[in-house]
Write an enzyme that holds these catalytic residues in place. Sequence first.
Site, PDB file in Angstrom:
ATOM      1  N   ASN A  10       6.207 -21.379 -11.568  1.00 23.14           N
ATOM      2  CA  ASN A  10       7.358 -21.289 -12.462  1.00 23.14           C
ATOM      3  C   ASN A  10       8.408 -22.265 -11.945  1.00 23.14           C
ATOM      4  OD1 ASN A  10       9.542 -20.583 -14.016  1.00 23.14           O
ATOM      5  ND2 ASN A  10       9.864 -18.586 -13.041  1.00 23.14           N
ATOM      6  N   TRP A  11       8.540 -23.376 -12.655  1.00 19.49           N
ATOM      7  CA  TRP A  11       9.441 -24.437 -12.177  1.00 19.49           C
ATOM      8  C   TRP A  11      10.906 -24.156 -12.526  1.00 19.49           C
ATOM      9  CZ3 TRP A  11       6.205 -29.429 -13.802  1.00 19.49           C
ATOM     10  CH2 TRP A  11       4.966 -29.374 -13.136  1.00 19.49           C
ATOM     11  N   LYS A  12      11.130 -23.085 -13.245  1.00 23.28           N
ATOM     12  CA  LYS A  12      12.487 -22.659 -13.631  1.00 23.28           C
ATOM     13  C   LYS A  12      13.306 -23.844 -14.169  1.00 23.28           C
ATOM     14  CE  LYS A  12      12.281 -19.074 -10.168  1.00 23.28           C
ATOM     15  NZ  LYS A  12      12.952 -17.943  -9.572  1.00 23.28           N
ATOM     16  N   HIS A  96      10.609 -12.448 -17.613  1.00 25.05           N
ATOM     17  CA  HIS A  96      10.914 -12.790 -16.218  1.00 25.05           C
ATOM     18  C   HIS A  96      12.240 -12.107 -15.842  1.00 25.05           C
ATOM     19  CE1 HIS A  96      12.133 -15.135 -12.710  1.00 25.05           C
ATOM     20  NE2 HIS A  96      10.851 -15.391 -12.558  1.00 25.05           N
ATOM     21  N   GLU A  98      14.790 -13.096 -14.406  1.00 28.37           N
ATOM     22  CA  GLU A  98      16.012 -13.851 -14.704  1.00 28.37           C
ATOM     23  C   GLU A  98      16.351 -13.754 -16.194  1.00 28.37           C
ATOM     24  OE1 GLU A  98      14.622 -17.375 -12.725  1.00 28.37           O
ATOM     25  OE2 GLU A  98      14.709 -16.212 -10.865  1.00 28.37           O
ATOM     26  N   GLU A 168       6.799  -8.519 -10.115  1.00 28.49           N
ATOM     27  CA  GLU A 168       7.754  -9.323  -9.348  1.00 28.49           C
ATOM     28  C   GLU A 168       8.970  -8.462  -8.972  1.00 28.49           C
ATOM     29  OE1 GLU A 168       7.273 -13.773 -10.127  1.00 28.49           O
ATOM     30  OE2 GLU A 168       8.551 -12.993 -11.711  1.00 28.49           O
ATOM     31  N   GLY A 174      13.137 -15.413  -5.051  1.00 27.94           N
ATOM     32  CA  GLY A 174      14.051 -16.454  -4.599  1.00 27.94           C
ATOM     33  C   GLY A 174      14.876 -16.051  -3.390  1.00 27.94           C
ATOM     34  N   SER A 214       8.900 -14.785  -3.642  1.00 27.87           N
ATOM     35  CA  SER A 214       8.901 -15.508  -2.359  1.00 27.87           C
ATOM     36  C   SER A 214       7.507 -15.722  -1.775  1.00 27.87           C
ATOM     37  CB  SER A 214       9.819 -14.806  -1.344  1.00 27.87           C
ATOM     38  OG  SER A 214      11.154 -14.849  -1.804  1.00 27.87           O
TER      39      SER A 214
HETATM   40  C1  PEP Z   1       9.484 -16.545  -9.852  1.00 32.35           C
HETATM   41  O1  PEP Z   1      10.178 -17.429 -10.298  1.00 32.35           O
HETATM   42  O2  PEP Z   1       8.826 -15.844 -10.626  1.00 32.35           O
HETATM   43  C2  PEP Z   1       9.444 -16.320  -8.406  1.00 32.35           C
HETATM   44  C3  PEP Z   1       8.663 -15.382  -7.939  1.00 32.35           C
HETATM   45  O3  PEP Z   1      10.246 -17.118  -7.613  1.00 32.35           O
HETATM   46  P1  PEP Z   1      10.147 -17.305  -6.005  1.00 32.35           P
HETATM   47  O4  PEP Z   1       8.698 -17.559  -5.683  1.00 32.35           O
HETATM   48  O5  PEP Z   1      11.019 -18.459  -5.704  1.00 32.35           O
HETATM   49  O6  PEP Z   1      10.614 -16.019  -5.399  1.00 32.35           O
END
Ligand code: PEP
Length: 251
Positions: A10-12, A96, A98, A168, A174, A214
């Site tokens: 996931n490049w966000k 997600h 976010e 998640e 993050g 993470s």
């Molecule tokens: C994500 O964006 O779904 C995610 C798990 O981010 P990160 O790996 O940076 O925690």
Amino acid sequence: MARKQIFAGNWKMHNTLAESRDLAEGVIQGLGDLKGREVVFFPSTLHVPEIINMAKKSPVKVGVQNMYYEEQGAFTGENSPVMVKDIGCDYILIGHSERRHVFGETDQMVNSKVKAAYAHGLVPMICVGELLEEREADKSEQVVDSQLRGAFKDISEEQAKKAVVAYEPVWAIGTGKVATPEIAESMHQHVRKVLAEIYSEGTADSIPVLYGGSVKPDNVEGLYAKENIDGALVGGASLKVQSFLDIISVG
Ligand code: PEP
């Protein structure tokens, strides 16, 4: 049962177009034997057509990070499922954390998006997970239970079999605080239990459940060794070619 194993990046809201190109090219060129695993990129929607073009001759699949659920209309700034399918996406990331916690997406919106994904032949990758205060209040299972029931409301068993779920925990996204393999495995078991209650054990056993939060090259091994963890949804560590390649090739 042999479930599909999936590693998604996931490049966000990162990267210029040139950076996304370099990242896609580096990963595609560095792919070794995928051992049947699937690799998915979720770039910025603006970069998706270019990345789809680059990934065409590779096994990599591409998706968008969000869409609206209506097919068209006066929804300034949004992209529709028709558009997502039309540009050649396979996957759509839905719910997600976010989207839920920064943009106020509700379980009802998540459900409408899941329905829209099926109506247009997209595979929904549905994210669920609890906040830190919910974990501390011992409500993780309850939260994930209601997010799953919300997301799959009125979705048939045949449709559900094509879904992917990503667990998640919000406190791990993050933050550098990864769930221990034991915590993650116990939540993945819970996800399967809820899916079995909604549908059947067979269907619950067939749906890939990815861990996200993470994930890095140095912690993926313990997580991926767990029976109910079928891959990873990776944010930060998917933005560097080598770290994503190391994650994909775990085990
Ligand atoms: C994500 O964006 O779904 C995610 C798990 O981010 P990160 O790996 O940076 O925690």
